[in-house]
Motif scaffolding. Structure first.
Motif, PDB file in Angstrom:
ATOM      1  N   ILE A 175     -43.201  21.836 -40.359  1.00  0.00           N
ATOM      2  CA  ILE A 175     -43.174  23.304 -40.198  1.00  0.00           C
ATOM      3  C   ILE A 175     -44.231  24.033 -41.023  1.00  0.00           C
ATOM      4  CG2 ILE A 175     -40.726  23.466 -39.593  1.00  0.00           C
ATOM      5  CD1 ILE A 175     -40.389  24.493 -42.590  1.00  0.00           C
ATOM      6  N   ASP A 176     -45.145  23.317 -41.686  1.00  0.00           N
ATOM      7  CA  ASP A 176     -46.158  24.055 -42.442  1.00  0.00           C
ATOM      8  C   ASP A 176     -47.403  24.327 -41.582  1.00  0.00           C
ATOM      9  OD1 ASP A 176     -47.363  21.634 -42.337  1.00  0.00           O
ATOM     10  OD2 ASP A 176     -47.680  21.402 -44.489  1.00  0.00           O
ATOM     11  N   THR A 177     -48.440  24.925 -42.187  1.00  0.00           N
ATOM     12  CA  THR A 177     -49.579  25.374 -41.376  1.00  0.00           C
ATOM     13  C   THR A 177     -50.227  24.248 -40.595  1.00  0.00           C
ATOM     14  OG1 THR A 177     -50.060  27.066 -42.986  1.00  0.00           O
ATOM     15  CG2 THR A 177     -51.793  26.562 -41.432  1.00  0.00           C
ATOM     16  N   ASP A 178     -50.497  23.122 -41.269  1.00  0.00           N
ATOM     17  CA  ASP A 178     -51.207  22.087 -40.510  1.00  0.00           C
ATOM     18  C   ASP A 178     -50.278  21.354 -39.552  1.00  0.00           C
ATOM     19  OD1 ASP A 178     -50.194  20.932 -42.920  1.00  0.00           O
ATOM     20  OD2 ASP A 178     -51.527  19.215 -42.682  1.00  0.00           O
ATOM     21  N   GLY A 179     -48.972  21.468 -39.773  1.00  0.00           N
ATOM     22  CA  GLY A 179     -48.023  20.922 -38.795  1.00  0.00           C
ATOM     23  C   GLY A 179     -47.964  21.812 -37.561  1.00  0.00           C
ATOM     24  N   ILE A 198     -46.604  14.304 -36.208  1.00  0.00           N
ATOM     25  CA  ILE A 198     -47.796  14.996 -36.741  1.00  0.00           C
ATOM     26  C   ILE A 198     -47.510  15.518 -38.144  1.00  0.00           C
ATOM     27  CG2 ILE A 198     -49.382  16.952 -36.414  1.00  0.00           C
ATOM     28  CD1 ILE A 198     -48.813  16.683 -33.389  1.00  0.00           C
ATOM     29  N   ASP A 199     -48.414  15.261 -39.066  1.00  0.00           N
ATOM     30  CA  ASP A 199     -48.317  15.727 -40.454  1.00  0.00           C
ATOM     31  C   ASP A 199     -47.100  15.142 -41.167  1.00  0.00           C
ATOM     32  OD1 ASP A 199     -49.507  17.193 -42.544  1.00  0.00           O
ATOM     33  OD2 ASP A 199     -48.035  18.799 -42.326  1.00  0.00           O
ATOM     34  N   LEU A 200     -46.492  14.163 -40.579  1.00  0.00           N
ATOM     35  CA  LEU A 200     -45.408  13.429 -41.201  1.00  0.00           C
ATOM     36  C   LEU A 200     -45.309  12.067 -40.524  1.00  0.00           C
ATOM     37  CD1 LEU A 200     -43.397  14.230 -38.730  1.00  0.00           C
ATOM     38  CD2 LEU A 200     -42.649  16.029 -40.238  1.00  0.00           C
ATOM     39  N   ASP A 259     -51.186  11.562 -39.363  1.00  0.00           N
ATOM     40  CA  ASP A 259     -50.701  12.107 -40.637  1.00  0.00           C
ATOM     41  C   ASP A 259     -51.747  11.871 -41.712  1.00  0.00           C
ATOM     42  OD1 ASP A 259     -49.111  13.161 -42.595  1.00  0.00           O
ATOM     43  OD2 ASP A 259     -47.618  11.572 -42.598  1.00  0.00           O
ATOM     44  N   HIS A 260     -51.719  12.719 -42.751  1.00  0.00           N
ATOM     45  CA  HIS A 260     -52.684  12.544 -43.848  1.00  0.00           C
ATOM     46  C   HIS A 260     -51.981  12.319 -45.185  1.00  0.00           C
ATOM     47  CE1 HIS A 260     -52.701  16.979 -45.300  1.00  0.00           C
ATOM     48  NE2 HIS A 260     -51.622  16.746 -44.600  1.00  0.00           N
ATOM     49  N   HIS A 261     -50.677  12.068 -45.122  1.00  0.00           N
ATOM     50  CA  HIS A 261     -49.952  11.782 -46.366  1.00  0.00           C
ATOM     51  C   HIS A 261     -50.011  10.287 -46.673  1.00  0.00           C
ATOM     52  CE1 HIS A 261     -48.205  15.709 -45.150  1.00  0.00           C
ATOM     53  NE2 HIS A 261     -48.384  15.937 -46.442  1.00  0.00           N
ATOM     54  N   VAL A 262     -49.730   9.974 -47.926  1.00  0.00           N
ATOM     55  CA  VAL A 262     -49.811   8.579 -48.366  1.00  0.00           C
ATOM     56  C   VAL A 262     -48.776   7.735 -47.618  1.00  0.00           C
ATOM     57  CG1 VAL A 262     -49.638   7.051 -50.362  1.00  0.00           C
ATOM     58  CG2 VAL A 262     -50.528   9.367 -50.644  1.00  0.00           C
ATOM     59  N   SER A 317     -56.497  17.314 -42.339  1.00  0.00           N
ATOM     60  CA  SER A 317     -55.105  17.759 -42.422  1.00  0.00           C
ATOM     61  C   SER A 317     -54.318  17.076 -41.305  1.00  0.00           C
ATOM     62  CB  SER A 317     -55.038  19.274 -42.250  1.00  0.00           C
ATOM     63  OG  SER A 317     -55.412  19.606 -40.926  1.00  0.00           O
ATOM     64  N   GLY A 318     -53.019  17.372 -41.240  1.00  0.00           N
ATOM     65  CA  GLY A 318     -52.223  16.870 -40.113  1.00  0.00           C
ATOM     66  C   GLY A 318     -52.830  17.355 -38.802  1.00  0.00           C
ATOM     67  N   ALA A 319     -53.319  18.600 -38.817  1.00  0.00           N
ATOM     68  CA  ALA A 319     -53.934  19.180 -37.615  1.00  0.00           C
ATOM     69  C   ALA A 319     -55.238  18.463 -37.269  1.00  0.00           C
ATOM     70  CB  ALA A 319     -54.202  20.669 -37.832  1.00  0.00           C
ATOM     71  N   GLY A 345     -55.463  26.296 -44.111  1.00  0.00           N
ATOM     72  CA  GLY A 345     -54.084  26.663 -44.455  1.00  0.00           C
ATOM     73  C   GLY A 345     -53.470  25.656 -45.411  1.00  0.00           C
ATOM     74  N   ASP A 346     -53.957  24.446 -45.378  1.00  0.00           N
ATOM     75  CA  ASP A 346     -53.485  23.381 -46.277  1.00  0.00           C
ATOM     76  C   ASP A 346     -54.365  23.344 -47.546  1.00  0.00           C
ATOM     77  OD1 ASP A 346     -51.432  21.435 -46.388  1.00  0.00           O
ATOM     78  OD2 ASP A 346     -52.892  19.837 -46.172  1.00  0.00           O
ATOM     79  N   VAL A 347     -55.131  24.404 -47.761  1.00  0.00           N
ATOM     80  CA  VAL A 347     -56.075  24.584 -48.885  1.00  0.00           C
ATOM     81  C   VAL A 347     -56.984  23.376 -49.141  1.00  0.00           C
ATOM     82  CG1 VAL A 347     -54.852  26.453 -50.060  1.00  0.00           C
ATOM     83  CG2 VAL A 347     -54.264  24.122 -50.652  1.00  0.00           C
TER      84      VAL A 347
HETATM   85 ZN    ZN Z   1     -50.183  18.627 -44.227  1.00  0.00          ZN
END
Ligand code: ZN
Ligand code: C5P
Length: 563
Positions: A98-102, A147-149, A166-169, A209-211, A238-240
């Motif tokens: 639910i965040d910007t890049d999601g 996406i993003d998760l 996704d871009h998380h570890v 980003s996820g996007a 948006g994900d700075v």
């Molecule tokens: Zn993200």
């Protein structure tokens, strides 16, 4: 550069009367009085206005990553595989954050699938946990697109057909208990999950980003989808992801180049302050927090006087001129004066440099609209996510400039009011200083999705010390939400809040992580005191190793700075 025992040596600042935008790391006010101002000013103004100023040509592709394959080559190869998995799917369930890049990533994925006539649905989740995964398995969806998760739950996905951008570890894929006796089935289940993730290419979370990861797949589905690069850049900003280096890096630069080539994006070196399109120019200065501008930040009258003295017309008829309304010569005068102003007030060159950086404009959006500047668009999406209305942001990304845009703007206004109220809540709750950290507990009075930004805002206000990281607690559905924030200066001196959150949350049976300057955790209710004890110790150790020392254990008399 250190603050040497006083908050900072620049002149005292006033608390901003209005929330800063989504800066996850508060600006630091590192100062330096011993520099030759004229020389520094020459260098800075020259670099702002020489060949760098203005329009930027499409950036070069990113440098080689591991394995000798350029990063975008490696990402695009995986994206092709994922596209091949998506094309024949009778139905795809997009599950996004639910965040910007999601939100922007979900919009990109959905647009690409629509264009390819692939039937699908989009679902937004706050986080991907076992309950969501069990539900997905129960629904028996032919193919899920996370996406993003997803990267953090690889171990729990066996039995699902899924693609992940996704871009998380990523977590290690353990052999699940149920499959331990049957490695053939385990290997098959591994093959059913495909992931595109910069970490798999030896890169960090900030290169896409996820996007951006979803965009790579959209582009693999059809090269015509490169117009979606604009929304992918909104996700990144948006994900700075442009914050640290004041420009996007890694695969994000390929996306930017695509967007410029498609005519949907422009990049400029410009003031990086929030509100270039929609805020009156003086308000943009007034709300500046990264960098903090002595005497101007938080001071409306001073900002008006500053611009008037430079001969800038603030208004044309009834219209307050925004930064984007100013012509090149006017911008040049203001930037040059801002550089002098900051240097004369003792700000360091690093701080002054943060005034300018690459900015991203969505070329097809109307001038002055809230969807033209990528940073403003991203903030709008953040507001939608934070107040549980990701669909509103999603519809704006899909092109709704009527009802959904109006609703998103209402959410953003509400968010600003909420932040102002949060500042009062924190004032009432009080900020408690320990030896190496400071904290406040907002209980149920600040949303868990907003407490992080509230924490970074209070760092810029009276009542909080800039020399200590701030830790904030708020109630959440699944326990106590912790958000931690600090200045770039303390990060430069060795502070790593991700490690602090990890260690302290683990000590109390919670979970945490994040970035050096902005991190978070979730912990069981009632464990806050123990958590603080551990966090205080870890911060002391980190800064102690880096050369700081503390004179007292009781948190009162405290000295910091390089030994
Ligand atoms: Zn993200
Ligand atoms: O929620 P907040 O904005 O404070 O989160 C800051 C950072 O900490 C984010 O990058 C987030 O991924 C990370 N975080 C985490 N575990 C949590 C909460 C936040 O790793 N439980």
């Amino acid at each position: 550069m250190t603050a040497e025992g006083v908050p900072h040596a620049c002149e005292p600042k006033r608390a901003g009367s209005f929330p800063q935008e989504d800066a996850t790391i508060a600006g630091n006010q590192s100062c330096r009085g011993d520099m030759n101002h004229a020389a520094i000013k020459d260098i800075l103004t020259y670099s702002f206005f020489s060949e760098n100023w203005g329009h930027i040509r499409p950036p070069r592709p990113p440098k080689d990553s591991c394995g000798g394959l350029p990063l975008d080559g490696a990402m695009e190869a995986v994206a092709q595989e994922i596209a091949e998995r998506l094309r024949p799917a009778p139905f795809v369930r997009i599950v996004t954050h639910i965040d910007t890049d999601g939100i922007t990533g979900g919009a990109i994925a959905s647009e690409a699938l629509d264009r390819a006539n692939i039937s699908h649905e989009v679902a937004f989740v706050k986080k991907l946990d076992d309950a969501v995964i069990t539900d997905l398995k129960r629904q028996g969806t032919p193919l899920v697109w996370f996406i993003d998760l997803g990267a953090g739950m690889l171990h729990a996905l066996h039995g699902l057909d899924a693609v992940i951008t996704d871009h998380h570890v990523p977590t290690e894929r353990e052999v699940p208990k149920a499959l331990r006796g049957d490695l053939v089935r385990f290997t098959e289940s591994q093959d059913r999950v495909l992931m595109l993730n910069p970490h798999l290419e030896g890169e960090g979370s900030d290169v896409a980003s996820g996007a951006g990861c979803a965009y790579a797949v959209a582009k693999a589905i059809s090269p015509e989808n490169i117009d979606l690069a604009a929304i992918a850049v909104v996700g990144a900003v948006g994900d700075v992801q442009d914050q640290e280096f004041r420009r996007l890096s890694g695969y994000n630069r390929t996306i930017l180049a695509d967007g410029i080539a498609a005519g949907v994006l422009e990049a400029h070196i410009d003031l990086r302050l929030y509100g270039r399109e929609t805020r009156p120019a003086y308000k943009m200065l007034q709300y500046a927090t990264d960098p903090w501008i002595p005497r101007l930040s938080g001071n409306e009258e001073a900002c008006i006087a500053f611009l008037l003295e430079l001969g800038i017309d603030l208004k044309v008829e009834d219209h307050w001129r925004s930064w984007s309304d100013l012509d090149h010569g006017e911008k040049q005068r203001v930037v040059s004066a801002l550089v002098s102003h900051m240097l004369e007030r003792g700000c360091g060159i690093k701080e002054v440099e943060r005034l300018a950086g690459e900015t991203y404009t969505l070329a097809r959006e109307p001038a002055g609209s809230p969807t033209r500047d990528a940073k403003e668009f991203g903030t709008l999406m953040n507001a939608c996510g934070r107040y549980d209305q990701p669909e509103v942001g999603y519809r704006v990304c899909r092109g709704d400039r009527e009802e959904s845009l109006a609703q998103a703007l209402r959410l953003l206004r509400g968010h600003r009011e909420y932040l102002m109220d949060s500042m009062e809540t924190i004032e009432e709750a009080g900020i408690t200083q320990m030896e190496a950290i400071q904290y406040f507990h907002a209980a149920d009075r600040i949303r868990d999705t907003v407490v992080g930004i509230a924490a970074s805002m209070v760092l810029n206000r009276e009542g909080a010390s800039k020399d200590l990281p701030i830790i904030a607690f708020a109630q959440a559905e699944d326990g106590i939400k912790v958000s931690a924030r600090t200045t770039r200066e303390l990060v430069a001196r060795g502070l790593d809040l991700a490690a602090v959150m990890q260690a302290a949350s683990m000590a109390v049976g919670g979970q945490g992580g994040g970035h050096h300057g902005a991190a978070g955790a979730t912990i069981p209710p009632g464990t806050e005191e123990k958590f603080l004890e551990v966090a205080n110790r870890v911060v002391r150790e980190q800064l102690g190793r880096a050369g700081s020392h503390f004179t007292s254990r009781d948190g009162e008399a405290r000295e910091s700075g390089r030994a």
